[in-house]
Motif scaffolding. Structure first.
Motif, PDB file in Angstrom:
ATOM      1  N   UNK A  77       0.814 -73.268  14.451  1.00 11.51           N
ATOM      2  CA  UNK A  77       1.093 -72.070  14.034  1.00 11.51           C
ATOM      3  C   UNK A  77       2.195 -71.354  15.000  1.00 11.51           C
ATOM      4  N   UNK A  78       2.162 -71.539  16.295  1.00  8.27           N
ATOM      5  CA  UNK A  78       2.988 -71.085  17.244  1.00  8.27           C
ATOM      6  C   UNK A  78       4.346 -71.750  16.954  1.00  8.27           C
ATOM      7  N   UNK A 110     -10.500 -73.091  22.235  1.00 12.08           N
ATOM      8  CA  UNK A 110      -9.934 -73.362  21.092  1.00 12.08           C
ATOM      9  C   UNK A 110     -10.092 -72.409  20.114  1.00 12.08           C
ATOM     10  N   UNK A 111     -11.049 -71.620  19.960  1.00 10.50           N
ATOM     11  CA  UNK A 111     -10.983 -70.439  18.774  1.00 10.50           C
ATOM     12  C   UNK A 111      -9.999 -69.391  19.510  1.00 10.50           C
ATOM     13  N   UNK A 115      -6.963 -67.735  17.316  1.00  8.64           N
ATOM     14  CA  UNK A 115      -6.898 -66.285  17.071  1.00  8.64           C
ATOM     15  C   UNK A 115      -5.607 -65.662  17.837  1.00  8.64           C
ATOM     16  N   UNK A 116      -5.144 -65.867  18.987  1.00  6.17           N
ATOM     17  CA  UNK A 116      -4.314 -65.502  19.538  1.00  6.17           C
ATOM     18  C   UNK A 116      -3.108 -65.824  18.911  1.00  6.17           C
ATOM     19  N   UNK A 117      -2.984 -67.292  18.455  1.00  4.88           N
ATOM     20  CA  UNK A 117      -1.615 -67.623  17.775  1.00  4.88           C
ATOM     21  C   UNK A 117      -1.660 -66.889  16.470  1.00  4.88           C
ATOM     22  N   UNK A 154     -14.735 -68.111  10.185  1.00  5.31           N
ATOM     23  CA  UNK A 154     -14.173 -67.447   9.108  1.00  5.31           C
ATOM     24  C   UNK A 154     -14.158 -66.021   8.929  1.00  5.31           C
ATOM     25  N   UNK A 155     -15.171 -65.406   9.647  1.00  3.84           N
ATOM     26  CA  UNK A 155     -15.577 -64.035   9.931  1.00  3.84           C
ATOM     27  C   UNK A 155     -14.507 -63.427  10.834  1.00  3.84           C
ATOM     28  N   UNK A 156     -14.198 -64.122  11.896  1.00  3.56           N
ATOM     29  CA  UNK A 156     -13.119 -63.499  12.865  1.00  3.56           C
ATOM     30  C   UNK A 156     -11.922 -63.402  12.193  1.00  3.56           C
TER      31      UNK A 156
END
Length: 184
Positions: A77-78, A110-111, A115-117, A154-156
């Protein structure tokens, strides 16, 4: 230089519901080049799994690029999230399954990295995710770990996504239009 507005889309639902097909339609609608981010690991001994992968491959337009990304999703993603392309990630459940051997601390890193990316990207990212929490509680620890990690992920992502769709029973529901996100 063209500036793209960040667009995070989550498509979720049960098995064989049409999630991937809906996500593919959404990717086409962006009118951008599409990078299909495949999280599956092909196992040459599993003919049924290979058939599923082939079905997905045959459905994709030939001009789409495929990136095999069983683990390094945040880095992908980055690398491509600001390229003016649409990233279609199929699927989060398979990605979580590939990382089940991580201990809790490594999984949290990892999670958070994923999320940061997403917070930092300026492009389109469409996720396909399975809903596993609507059934019985798995009888084995690894099944419960998978269900819990995927549910949390999925929620985040759903909370930060611009749009969340539920595909079930042959219908697509725009959950973002029908409801409100829970607070983090």
């Amino acid at each position: 230089m063209t500036i793209y507005t960040s667009q995070i889309i989550l498509v979720t639902g049960p098995a064989r519901s049409g999630k991937s097909e809906w996500a593919e339609d959404l990717a086409r609608q962006t009118a951008q080049s599409v990078i299909y981010v495949a999280t599956a690991i092909a196992n040459p001994d599993d003919v049924e799994w290979l058939t599923r992968i082939e079905t997905h491959q045959q459905r994709r337009p030939v001009e789409w690029t495929t990136q095999l990304v069983p683990v390094e999703l945040a880095a992908t993603i980055r690398d491509y999230g600001d390229s003016g392309c649409c990233l279609l990630v199929d699927s989060l459940g398979t990605w979580v399954a590939n990382l089940l051997e991580q201990d809790e601390a490594d999984w949290e890193k990892t999670l958070q990295d994923l999320l940061n990316s997403l917070v930092q990207t300026t492009g389109y990212v469409i996720f396909v995710a399975e809903e596993t929490g609507w059934g019985v509680v798995p009888a084995y620890p690894i099944g419960r770990l998978f269900r819990d990690r995927l549910g949390e992920l999925v929620r985040k992502i759903g909370i930060i996504a611009n749009t969340v769709y539920l595909v079930t029973g042959g219908h697509v529901l725009n959950l973002s239009a029908l409801g409100s996100p829970l607070q983090k």
